[in-house]
Scaffold this active site. Structure first.
Site, PDB file in Angstrom:
ATOM      1  N   GLU A  22       0.838  -1.200   0.000  1.00 60.77           N
ATOM      2  CA  GLU A  22       0.000   0.000   0.000  1.00 60.77           C
ATOM      3  C   GLU A  22       0.873   1.250   0.000  1.00 60.77           C
ATOM      4  OE1 GLU A  22      -4.002  -0.606   2.329  1.00 60.77           O
ATOM      5  OE2 GLU A  22      -2.321  -1.309   3.553  1.00 60.77           O
ATOM      6  N   LYS A  99     -11.933   4.119   1.312  1.00 63.09           N
ATOM      7  CA  LYS A  99     -10.772   3.384   0.795  1.00 63.09           C
ATOM      8  C   LYS A  99     -11.308   2.219  -0.033  1.00 63.09           C
ATOM      9  CE  LYS A  99      -6.383   1.438   2.366  1.00 63.09           C
ATOM     10  NZ  LYS A  99      -5.572   1.095   3.556  1.00 63.09           N
TER      11      LYS A  99
END
Length: 129
Positions: A22, A99
């Site tokens: 990420e 997200k």
């Protein structure tokens, strides 16, 4: 009754998350912001300085998404809320950070956090609704 300025779907790429991929690859974050204001002064004077300039606010939201990475979307939401409350006309804010590409192993559409912060509130649970 307070008035609301609302930004919906502000999108930018950030490198937030707890996993190395990420941080390295990044992903899109989407933010919704509601800002409580008293719009009477701005409406009565037609003066942009008497309200929250939503163009400037959108740029600030993007800057917060794009700046240094954090592990949690809760932390990102808090940073954005803090930026919103720097505007003198902002009385309170509600910030939702989405997200949609979160690393979840089951099918899902979105994951998000919504926080509410008020000017001068010492603790989140003590805020007025």
């Amino acid at each position: 009754m307070r008035d609301i300025i609302r930004l919906t779907g502000v999108r930018a790429r950030g490198h937030h998350g707890v996993f190395d991929h990420e941080r390295a690859d990044g992903q899109d974050f989407v933010v919704d912001v509601a800002v409580e204001v008293d719009a009477r002064a701005a409406a009565g004077t037609d003066d942009l300085d008497a309200t929250v300039h939503y163009g400037v606010l959108a740029e600030q939201v993007v800057a917060e998404i794009e700046r240094d990475p954090v592990d949690l979307i809760e932390t990102l939401a808090e940073r954005i809320a803090t930026a919103v409350l720097t505007h003198p006309a902002a009385l309170a804010t509600e910030v939702t950070v989405h997200k949609p590409q979160a690393p979840i192993t089951v099918p899902f559409t979105d994951v998000s956090i919504t926080i509410r912060r008020s000017r001068g509130a010492s603790l989140p649970h003590e805020e007025e609704e």
